[in-house]
Design an enzyme around this catalytic site. Structure first.
Site, PDB file in Angstrom:
ATOM      1  N   LEU A 144      50.936  80.143  69.447  1.00  0.00           N
ATOM      2  CA  LEU A 144      51.103  81.033  68.209  1.00  0.00           C
ATOM      3  C   LEU A 144      49.899  81.665  67.710  1.00  0.00           C
ATOM      4  O   LEU A 144      49.777  82.586  67.125  1.00  0.00           O
ATOM      5  CB  LEU A 144      51.744  80.433  67.234  1.00  0.00           C
ATOM      6  CG  LEU A 144      53.169  80.069  67.326  1.00  0.00           C
ATOM      7  CD1 LEU A 144      53.981  79.215  66.356  1.00  0.00           C
ATOM      8  CD2 LEU A 144      54.235  81.429  67.556  1.00  0.00           C
TER       9      LEU A 144
ATOM     10  N   GLY B 259      42.645  77.667  67.191  1.00  0.00           N
ATOM     11  CA  GLY B 259      41.629  77.130  66.076  1.00  0.00           C
ATOM     12  C   GLY B 259      40.501  76.730  66.800  1.00  0.00           C
ATOM     13  O   GLY B 259      40.458  76.653  68.078  1.00  0.00           O
ATOM     14  N   GLY B 260      39.674  75.981  65.910  1.00  0.00           N
ATOM     15  CA  GLY B 260      38.432  75.427  66.513  1.00  0.00           C
ATOM     16  C   GLY B 260      38.585  74.195  67.325  1.00  0.00           C
ATOM     17  O   GLY B 260      37.858  73.625  68.348  1.00  0.00           O
TER      18      GLY B 260
ATOM     19  N   GLY C 198      41.781  73.429  68.839  1.00  0.00           N
ATOM     20  CA  GLY C 198      42.926  73.266  69.635  1.00  0.00           C
ATOM     21  C   GLY C 198      43.913  74.473  69.050  1.00  0.00           C
ATOM     22  O   GLY C 198      43.497  75.502  68.715  1.00  0.00           O
ATOM     23  N   CYS C 199      45.146  74.373  69.793  1.00  0.00           N
ATOM     24  CA  CYS C 199      46.111  75.461  69.728  1.00  0.00           C
ATOM     25  C   CYS C 199      47.293  75.236  68.705  1.00  0.00           C
ATOM     26  O   CYS C 199      47.551  74.018  68.631  1.00  0.00           O
ATOM     27  CB  CYS C 199      46.554  76.158  70.843  1.00  0.00           C
ATOM     28  SG  CYS C 199      45.111  76.753  72.259  1.00  0.00           S
TER      29      CYS C 199
ATOM     30  N   LYS D 287      50.774  71.731  65.989  1.00  0.00           N
ATOM     31  CA  LYS D 287      49.119  72.265  66.210  1.00  0.00           C
ATOM     32  C   LYS D 287      48.683  70.967  67.028  1.00  0.00           C
ATOM     33  O   LYS D 287      48.993  69.836  66.510  1.00  0.00           O
ATOM     34  CB  LYS D 287      48.535  72.210  64.864  1.00  0.00           C
ATOM     35  CG  LYS D 287      46.779  72.165  65.069  1.00  0.00           C
ATOM     36  CD  LYS D 287      46.049  71.977  63.695  1.00  0.00           C
ATOM     37  CE  LYS D 287      46.335  72.987  62.901  1.00  0.00           C
ATOM     38  NZ  LYS D 287      45.445  72.667  61.442  1.00  0.00           N
TER      39      LYS D 287
ATOM     40  N   ASP E 289      38.104  76.512  53.280  1.00  0.00           N
ATOM     41  CA  ASP E 289      38.164  77.100  54.272  1.00  0.00           C
ATOM     42  C   ASP E 289      39.503  78.405  54.038  1.00  0.00           C
ATOM     43  O   ASP E 289      40.247  78.565  55.105  1.00  0.00           O
ATOM     44  CB  ASP E 289      38.680  76.381  55.571  1.00  0.00           C
ATOM     45  CG  ASP E 289      38.446  77.228  56.715  1.00  0.00           C
ATOM     46  OD1 ASP E 289      37.571  78.154  56.703  1.00  0.00           O
ATOM     47  OD2 ASP E 289      38.858  76.928  58.022  1.00  0.00           O
TER      48      ASP E 289
END
Length: 437
Positions: free
Chosen positions: A153, A156-157, A159-160, A175, A272
């Site tokens: 989907l 990110g820094g 992982g997925c 995640k 963030d």
């Protein structure tokens, strides 16, 4: 064993007492152990009276009985004292053994749980509002079709994020984090720990977490419309986001931030906030996600926070001086608001070695009413009341002020947006339906 020892000693003392009484009454000849007993008891005899020989045989019966009673009383006292000492000894040893047993039992439990708690410290952070459950890795592996590339989907820094479908037909987002580094492990534990505490309609819901060697997994509710970043800057280029939907997303984001800043104890700074961390459900309700870098307001006073975040959303005082406050989140919110208005990315390349931020580009035009309508995202241009457009632009300008003290609190931002959102979308605006010709 200790109980048996005490019983044996008690029996021995009672038998000894009986022998002493018999010896005192009948004389040494009647006792098979008369010589030792007589010798040992001589020290206890009044006026140095000797118990053996002819003197004992010629002793007056009354004196004999009196002596027997004295000896019996002395022996009984000695026996009682011995029993009392034994009782104290037994109590102390029993207490120690029970404590040692409890310690060893707790130690065994601790050893058994140590690997679990070591890997999942966040599970110990369970609030009154909610909790996270540990999920079997095999279940997640099956639900994501072994983390198939087609189920990704987002990325990110560390992982997925994968779409997961479970046996009961329900869906979730998983995640997958590579936590070989200490920073990744820290962010994982921080996010799970914080999400356990949160319960708000504009904060992503945590369903569970898992682990497999150095890989960690966080399971969230599935947000069908993905991230705001994908909606604005992806293939559709914001075509599904009407003016009112964009204002609804801004309002939801402000509500989520207000919950973190005003209703959490201690207050939480997201650190963030960006369009990729604002997720949209089937009805385009927005929820804040990705709390790996979030910190409590109290933690910012330690002055040992590593500079973290995303370029384009970082407040100047945090980027240059490392000063982090809730106003840093307000700055990031202002950048998101500009994205919603203008349809532009927070940082755009002008040349291979040159970039320009949306704040720098838009600021001169946001306060010019003649120019503002021309820089609005073409998808929504001329679809809103200009008064509302000017008001939203004014809010964005305040949020991205270089000086933190000039920025409003997120609560003030929230109250300024509520009148711009239709009632059916959670605001107070009454939308007049166009009259049919």
């Amino acid at each position: 064993m200790k109980k048996k020892l005490v019983l044996h000693l008690l029996l021995f003392l009672v038998c000894t007492f009986e022998n002493i009484v018999v010896l005192a009454v009948q004389g040494p000849a009647s006792s098979p152990i008369s010589t030792p007993i007589s010798a040992s008891m001589a020290a206890f005899s009044p006026a140095g009276i000797q118990l053996g020989g002819e003197e004992h045989k010629k002793m007056d019966p009354t004196k004999k009985m009196l002596l027997a009673l004295i000896l019996a009383g002395s022996s009984l006292g000695a026996i009682i004292s011995s029993l009392f000492c034994l009782w104290i000894y037994y109590r102390k040893n029993s207490s120690k053994s029970s404590k040692n047993g409890a310690k060893s039992s707790d130690g065994e439990k601790g050893n058994g749980l140590a690997p679990y708690l070591g890997k999942f410290k966040s599970m110990r952070t369970v609030s009154k509002e909610g909790y996270a459950s540990f999920m079997d890795y095999k279940i997640l592996e099956k639900a994501t079709n072994k983390f198939h590339h087609g189920n990704i989907l987002g990325e990110g820094g560390f992982g997925c994020v994968y779409k997961a479908q479970f046996n009961d037909g329900s869906y979730a987002a998983v995640k997958k984090l590579d936590c070989a580094s200490q920073d990744a492990e820290k962010e994982y534990e921080n996010e799970v720990g914080l999400l356990c505490r949160f319960k708000h309609s504009n904060i992503i819901s945590l369903l569970g977490y898992s682990s497999d060697n150095d890989t960690r997994f966080i399971v969230y509710e599935l947000m069908e419309n993905g991230s705001l970043e994908t909606q604005l800057h992806g293939p559709s280029h914001g075509s599904s986001l009407t003016w009112h939907r964009r204002m609804k997303i801004a309002l939801d984001t402000a509500r989520g931030l207000e919950y973190l800043h005003e209703h959490c104890n201690p207050p939480v700074i997201h650190r963030d906030l960006k369009s990729s961390n604002i997720l949209l459900d089937l009805d385009f309700n927005a929820k804040l996600s990705d709390f790996g870098l979030a910190v409590t307001d109290a933690a910012t006073n330690k002055n040992n926070l590593k500079l973290s975040g995303t370029l384009g959303y970082l407040a100047p005082e945090y980027l240059l001086d490392g000063k982090l406050t809730d106003k840093s989140d307000v700055y990031a919110f202002g950048v998101v608001l500009l994205e919603l208005l203008l349809g532009r990315k927070p940082v755009e390349k002008l040349a291979p070695a040159q970039c320009q931020s949306i704040v720098t580009w838009a600021m001169p035009q946001l306060t010019d009413r003649s120019k503002l309508p021309n820089i609005v995202d073409p998808v929504i241009r001329n679809t809103m009341d200009l008064k509302h457009l000017y008001q939203v632009a004014a809010v964005a300008v305040l949020c991205v002020q270089p000086e933190p003290s000039y920025r409003p609190l997120i609560t003030d931002v929230l109250h300024s947006l509520i009148p711009l959102v239709p009632m059916e979308l959670g605001g107070t605006l009454r939308v007049t339906q166009p009259t049919a010709p």
